[in-house]
Every structure is written in C-alpha cells, then in structure tokens.
Design a protein around this motif. Structure first.
Motif, mmCIF file in Angstrom:
data_model
loop_
_atom_site.group_PDB
_atom_site.id
_atom_site.type_symbol
_atom_site.label_atom_id
_atom_site.label_comp_id
_atom_site.label_asym_id
_atom_site.label_seq_id
_atom_site.Cartn_x
_atom_site.Cartn_y
_atom_site.Cartn_z
ATOM 1 N N ASN A 103 0.828 -1.213 0.000
ATOM 2 C CA ASN A 103 0.000 0.000 0.000
ATOM 3 C C ASN A 103 0.861 1.260 0.000
ATOM 4 O O ASN A 103 0.570 2.230 -0.707
ATOM 5 C CB ASN A 103 -0.918 -0.004 1.221
ATOM 6 N N ASP A 167 -10.800 6.724 3.170
ATOM 7 C CA ASP A 167 -10.470 5.299 3.282
ATOM 8 C C ASP A 167 -10.056 4.702 1.936
ATOM 9 O O ASP A 167 -10.364 3.554 1.614
ATOM 10 C CB ASP A 167 -11.640 4.513 3.867
ATOM 11 N N THR A 168 -9.362 5.494 1.137
ATOM 12 C CA THR A 168 -8.792 5.022 -0.125
ATOM 13 C C THR A 168 -7.346 5.496 -0.228
ATOM 14 O O THR A 168 -6.965 6.510 0.364
ATOM 15 C CB THR A 168 -9.575 5.548 -1.335
ATOM 16 N N PRO A 242 -2.530 9.758 6.676
ATOM 17 C CA PRO A 242 -3.173 8.437 6.583
ATOM 18 C C PRO A 242 -3.967 8.062 7.827
ATOM 19 O O PRO A 242 -4.979 7.364 7.733
ATOM 20 C CB PRO A 242 -1.992 7.484 6.362
ATOM 21 N N LEU A 246 -7.617 6.967 6.590
ATOM 22 C CA LEU A 246 -7.833 5.527 6.510
ATOM 23 C C LEU A 246 -8.498 5.002 7.776
ATOM 24 O O LEU A 246 -8.113 5.369 8.896
ATOM 25 C CB LEU A 246 -6.506 4.804 6.285
ATOM 26 N N HIS A 251 -6.213 -1.110 4.167
ATOM 27 C CA HIS A 251 -5.639 -0.011 3.392
ATOM 28 C C HIS A 251 -4.530 0.708 4.141
ATOM 29 O O HIS A 251 -4.041 1.737 3.657
ATOM 30 C CB HIS A 251 -6.733 1.000 3.027
ATOM 31 N N TYR A 252 -4.129 0.210 5.277
ATOM 32 C CA TYR A 252 -3.118 0.888 6.074
ATOM 33 C C TYR A 252 -1.791 0.967 5.323
ATOM 34 O O TYR A 252 -1.416 0.049 4.589
ATOM 35 C CB TYR A 252 -2.895 0.169 7.399
#
Length: 306
Positions: A103, A167-168, A242, A246, A251-252
């Motif tokens: 990620n 959250d993307t 983040p 997030l 997705h972290y």
C-alpha cells in the motif's frame, strides 16, 4: 694619456641597487598561527562528530535493539551479547507487513509520478518570462510554505470526504500530488539553463513542448532526482494524514501498521518494534544511496541561480 685612454675604454660595471632586507616572520608568531589552525580544525571535527552522534545515535541504538536475543535485556549494555535476526521474521508474523508495504509503495509511486510531472511543468512555467502574473503566482506559492500542514489539515479532510475518497489510497496520495517546494527546486534548476541554449533551440524550430522535453528536462536530471527522493520520503514517512483518512486496516500504510504493532496487546517487545522501524527505514536509505550522485548534483543546480 695612454693609461687614461685605456681606463676610459674599460666597461663600466653596473651597480645593483640595494635590496630591502626581507622581513623574517617571528618564530613565535608562526607557532601561534599553527596552534590556532590546529585548534580550529579540532573544534570543527569535534562539532561534526557531535552532530554525527546526535543524528546517527538513535538509528544505531535502534538497530542494535532489533538484533538482541529474546532473553537479553534491552538496556543491558550497548552491544548485544546474543545477536540474531529472528526479530525481523517475527515482525512479518505479527502483522501483514507485505500488505502494508505494498500500500505504501502504491502511494509513493503515485507521489513520485505526479510530483515529477507537475513540479517540472510548474517550475518551467515560473522560470519563463513573457506572461503576466508570473511574479504574483510565485509570491503566492512561496507564501504557502509558511503555513504548516496542521493549519489546512481539516479543510483538506473535508475536501477529500466530499470527493468520496476517504479510506482510499487515492485520498492518501491526493494532498501530496505536488509539492510547492518541488516546484521551487525545478524552477531554480531551469533558471540555471543558459538562454543561449534556448535561443538555439528556437532557431532550430523547436516549439515549447520540444524545448521543455528535449532541452530543459535533460539539463535538470539532478533536480528531478531530488524531487523523486523528497516525494518518496514524504509518502513513505507520512503518518498523520493516513491516520485521518484511513479506517480500514486493509488499506493501512506501513507507518500505520507500525503503530498497530507498537500498540498491540499481544506484542509488547521493544525488539520487534525496533525491527519494524528498521525495516521501514531501509528502503529510504537504499533509494538515497542509489540516487545520491544525482541528489547532490541537483542541490548544486538549484544553488546556481534563484
């Protein structure tokens, strides 16, 4: 008469003017200057050594902690008595390390691509004369550097939320798509290109885009390397943004993953936390060592003309 005549025909010897006696520097003064020079060098090297200890000391201590054995006290001495690399394997077992690294690499790749493209285009536009408002735009961009990220963080979050990017990974990347500092770096590098080179390209029939891609970009390879390194470091080390955007652990990024590793109830081992931190630091070190030649070249290019 003959004697006087013979004396009159003798060549006259030239008399050399008396030269001034050279001043001899006193021995005591020479010794004092030498001692002053040695003391100055000693003070400089001691200052550099102190800075090196302050900057690298925590990293060295963290590495030594990461290779300590399980039964070894973390604070018992400096060097580990039972060095091992098992802690790095335990990091991968404690949380999905590869997923978080993937990620983070996605966000970093997007940041490098967008910053390289937009910073180069923006720096080129600001370095070219002939359009109104150039100085005003430059002043506004420089003024934005005075505002910390925390002062605009809430407005950025509201904007990302309205765009539906919470959250993307795109929402994580978007605020860092282009940095004003990178634009300034590229502008300074483009200003160092001689005008004669651009005029020759114009005489050869090169249009604006051709001059930008064929003349200016090849001359700014060092500055582009600086932009790549700073963009990667900004995306790789980012934690606060983040953390706001997030919510799903899938997705972290890596920094959020290290936070969960440090706060996990099942994992309370300083050795594993130190190993995870070193694993996060390694890619940045490798990237810098791979591009350090271009990095210092780019710094020198930006210092030629601003």
């Amino acid at each position: 008469m003959s004697t006087l005549a013979s004396r009159g025909t003798e060549p006259v010897k030239s008399v050399k003017p008396a030269t001034r006696a050279k001043r001899v520097k006193p021995v005591k003064r020479v010794g004092a200057d030498r001692r002053r020079h040695v003391l100055g060098l000693t003070a400089r090297y001691l200052t550099l050594l102190l800075m090196l200890v302050v900057m690298l000391g925590p990293i060295v201590w963290q590495f030594l902690t990461s290779i300590r054995g399980r039964t070894e006290n973390v604070y018992a001495g400096v060097l580990p008595s039972q060095p091992t690399l098992d802690n790095y394997l335990r990091v991968a077992d404690s949380f999905p390390l590869l997923q978080y690294v993937g990620n983070t690499l996605i966000v970093a790749a997007l940041a490098i691509t967008s910053n390289t493209l937009f910073a180069a285009m923006g720096g080129y536009a600001l370095s070219r004369a002939g359009w109104k408002g150039r100085k005003a735009v430059f002043t506004v961009l420089v003024a934005t550097l005075m505002f910390p990220f925390e002062s605009v963080m809430i407005s950025m979050f509201l904007t990302v939320r309205e765009m539906g990017l919470v959250d993307t990974l795109i929402g994580v990347w978007l605020p860092g798509a282009v940095s004003v500092l990178n634009i300034m770096i590229m502008r300074a590098s483009f200003l160092s290109v001689p005008k004669e080179v651009e005029e020759a390209a114009v005489l050869d029939g090169a249009n604006e885009w051709t001059r930008f891609t064929r003349v200016f970009l090849p001359a700014a390879k060092g500055a582009l390397a600086v932009v790549c390194i700073t963009s990667f470091m900004g995306a790789w080390d980012d934690f606060l943004w983040p953390l706001l955007v997030l919510t799903n652990s899938d997705h972290y990024t890596l920094q959020l993953g290290l936070k969960t590793l440090a706060g996990a109830t099942t994992v309370n081992d300083q050795r594993i936390i130190a190993a995870g931190a070193m694993a996060a630091l390694l890619p940045m070190m490798l990237l810098f060592f791979a591009l350090q030649r271009f990095f210092f070249k780019g710094v020198g290019e930006g210092a030629v003309k601003t």
